[in-house]
Design an enzyme around this catalytic site. Structure first.
Site, PDB file in Angstrom:
ATOM      1  N   SER B  54       0.849  -1.183   0.000  1.00  0.00           N
ATOM      2  CA  SER B  54       0.000   0.000   0.000  1.00  0.00           C
ATOM      3  C   SER B  54       0.888   1.237   0.000  1.00  0.00           C
ATOM      4  O   SER B  54       1.907   1.286   0.691  1.00  0.00           O
ATOM      5  CB  SER B  54      -0.921  -0.019   1.220  1.00  0.00           C
ATOM      6  OG  SER B  54      -1.818   1.062   1.133  1.00  0.00           O
ATOM      7  N   GLU B  55       0.484   2.267  -0.772  1.00  0.00           N
ATOM      8  CA  GLU B  55       1.320   3.461  -0.968  1.00  0.00           C
ATOM      9  C   GLU B  55       1.764   4.107   0.336  1.00  0.00           C
ATOM     10  O   GLU B  55       2.841   4.674   0.430  1.00  0.00           O
ATOM     11  CB  GLU B  55       0.565   4.547  -1.758  1.00  0.00           C
ATOM     12  CG  GLU B  55       0.151   4.170  -3.136  1.00  0.00           C
ATOM     13  CD  GLU B  55      -1.269   3.636  -3.147  1.00  0.00           C
ATOM     14  OE1 GLU B  55      -1.514   2.564  -2.561  1.00  0.00           O
ATOM     15  OE2 GLU B  55      -2.126   4.281  -3.764  1.00  0.00           O
ATOM     16  N   ASN B  56       0.873   4.066   1.334  1.00  0.00           N
ATOM     17  CA  ASN B  56       1.188   4.730   2.594  1.00  0.00           C
ATOM     18  C   ASN B  56       2.265   4.005   3.397  1.00  0.00           C
ATOM     19  O   ASN B  56       2.556   4.414   4.525  1.00  0.00           O
ATOM     20  CB  ASN B  56      -0.078   4.949   3.423  1.00  0.00           C
ATOM     21  CG  ASN B  56      -0.884   3.684   3.600  1.00  0.00           C
ATOM     22  OD1 ASN B  56      -0.961   2.855   2.704  1.00  0.00           O
ATOM     23  ND2 ASN B  56      -1.474   3.520   4.753  1.00  0.00           N
TER      24      ASN B  56
END
Lengths: 252, 227
Positions: B54-56
């Site tokens: 996930s990007e975060n």
């Protein structure tokens, strides 16, 4: 004189933020990863024409008694916002309203490009070359550079006057650790500004954070301020890891 | 959807997510976009080891937590708390996108507004709105090994989303490999768009009516493969 970056309160931490300052605001967009108490402290200052750099434009709703970056739009502090995710389908936020009304400038940036432009500022680079944005609106006005037959966009560093970030624990040298996905842009922005200010859940003795676990070296951090209140947004992370371990033990 | 097909069966979000989950194999590194794609992390067989990114800043997370459970310090890109999983690791943001840009993702699954027959892709802004969220979509679409777009086949008003040419602001050029919709699965190839699967009760000809570019329809078009 020993090193001590701990300041007494939020007001002291943000006191020198001035008109026209460029400010990195850490976090991803979720309230748990936002430096929400520093944002509130800035919203109470008599300053204007700030340029903000953040992943999200914020929701502008109070969660667990805390505000996100939208509080600075609501209090009319902002001239320009450099942002990757300005709007969201759930709510029309203050940034979108003000942008539509022509009341502020916005620069939209792909998220990976934003992260790397910020890192470039901390790392002393003159820019970065990325293929992302080629053939899109992002390319407009930018230099295209060819390396080994492949095209890249030249993106320039984002160096701010201040970085407001959120961490889990700090020591008096400013060494930081984070919890879970709340590391996100907080760790990226540390050191990418003239002054980095960290809002933390806990302040521990020097040496309590081991060299293997420190994520942000204290040299990137100028001020540390302890959050007031319980920090409800974060207090369940260890419990999740504990329960996962318990579940695994049961299954074994 | 076209008026004439309004009452026809269509796959719901969970089933579309289940279909995309069926693409992944052991060891694949997969990013799931916000919305319907994120559901796929809950639909992987327990014996399959797929690493969700996930990007975060998390690699190897588990399922989306039941409402009220989990921690807000462990969320997917949609902000939903996800389960801690053994082997999981955390990344700061520029490292998270080094994973994306460096080509370490085997699959990216994104929602879409328009996909063209040559794989051109638009998903971040309706032109008249003048503001939209790029987020991680450009990095993900341009740098992943395989890009799958998960979206309804047409707009609610029956306008084509699978088009000859993209008219919305671009996310990326010639980057989409597969489109999974509520009525079909389509592969984007050098020869053009190939219809691979159709939803139950749909014929290839009906899917073609809902699709602007001419589809290549092989003799062995299957029903949607969910396992």
């Amino acid at each position: 004189m020993a090193i001590n970056k701990i300041v007494a309160n939020l007001e002291e931490a943000v006191a020198d933020i001035h008109d026209g300052a460029m400010i990195h605001v850490g976090g991803f967009g979720t309230i748990a990863s936002a430096p929400s108490q520093l944002l509130e402290a800035v919203s109470r200052l008599d300053v204007k024409d700030l340029t903000l750099v953040s992943n999200s434009g914020g929701f502008g709703i109070e969660i667990w008694g805390e505000h996100d970056i939208a509080v600075l739009h609501q209090t009319n502090k902002v001239k320009k916002h450099i942002v990757s995710a300005p709007v969201n389908p759930l709510i029309i936020n203050d940034l979108e309203k003000k942008f539509r009304a022509g009341e502020l400038e916005m620069e939209m940036v792909p998220q990976g490009t934003m992260a790397e432009r910020i890192r470039a500022a901390r790392a002393g680079l003159g820019g970065i070359l990325t293929p992302v944005g080629l053939g899109t609106v992002i390319e407009e006005g930018k230099q295209v550079i060819e390396v080994d037959g492949k095209k890249f966009l030249l993106e320039t560093p984002l160096k701010a006057d201040f970085a407001l970030i959120r961490a889990y624990k700090a020591d008096r040298w400013g060494n930081l650790i984070y919890r879970g996905t709340s590391r996100t842009f907080n760790a990226t922005m540390a050191g990418a500004a003239r002054i980095t200010i960290a809002e933390v859940e806990e302040i521990v003795e020097l040496g309590d954070l081991g060299p293997e676990e420190i994520i942000t070296p204290g040299i990137y951090v100028n001020r540390v301020v302890k959050r007031t209140g319980a920090g409800k947004a974060s207090d369940d992370y260890d419990e999740v890891a504990r329960r996962a371990a318990e579940k695994k033990a049961k299954e074994a | 959807m076209l008026e004439k097909f309004a009452d026809k069966f269509r796959l719901d979000d969970q089933t579309m997510a289940l279909r995309v989950a069926n693409e992944f194999s052991d060891g694949d590194v997969v990013n799931l976009g916000i919305g319907t794609p994120t559901l796929a992390s809950n639909l992987i067989p327990t014996d399959k080891e797929v690493l969700f990114h996930s990007e975060n800043g998390v690699l190897g997370y588990g399922q989306i937590c039941t409402a009220g459970e989990g921690s807000h310090d462990l969320v997917n890109a949609g902000g939903q708390p996800v389960e801690y999983k053994p082997g999981m690791c955390l990344l700061e943001h520029s490292e998270s996108f080094a994973v994306v840009r460096g080509g370490w993702l085997d699959y990216t699954v994104l929602g879409g507004m328009q996909v063209a027959e040559n794989g051109d892709f638009a998903n971040w802004m309706v032109p008249k709105k003048k503001v939209g969220t790029i987020g991680g979509a450009m990095d993900l679409a341009m740098c992943s090994k395989n890009v799958i777009v998960l979206m309804n086949h047409m707009t609610n008003k029956g306008v084509f989303k699978i088009v000859k040419e993209v008219s919305y602001p671009f996310t990326g050029h010639q980057c989409v490999d597969m489109v999974i919709t509520d009525i079909a699965v389509i592969a984007v190839t050098d020869e053009g768009m190939v219809l691979k699967e159709v939803a139950p009760t749909w014929t290839p000809e009906e899917v073609q009516e809902c699709t602007e570019p001419k589809l290549i329809i092989p003799p062995d078009v299957k029903d949607v493969q969910l396992a």
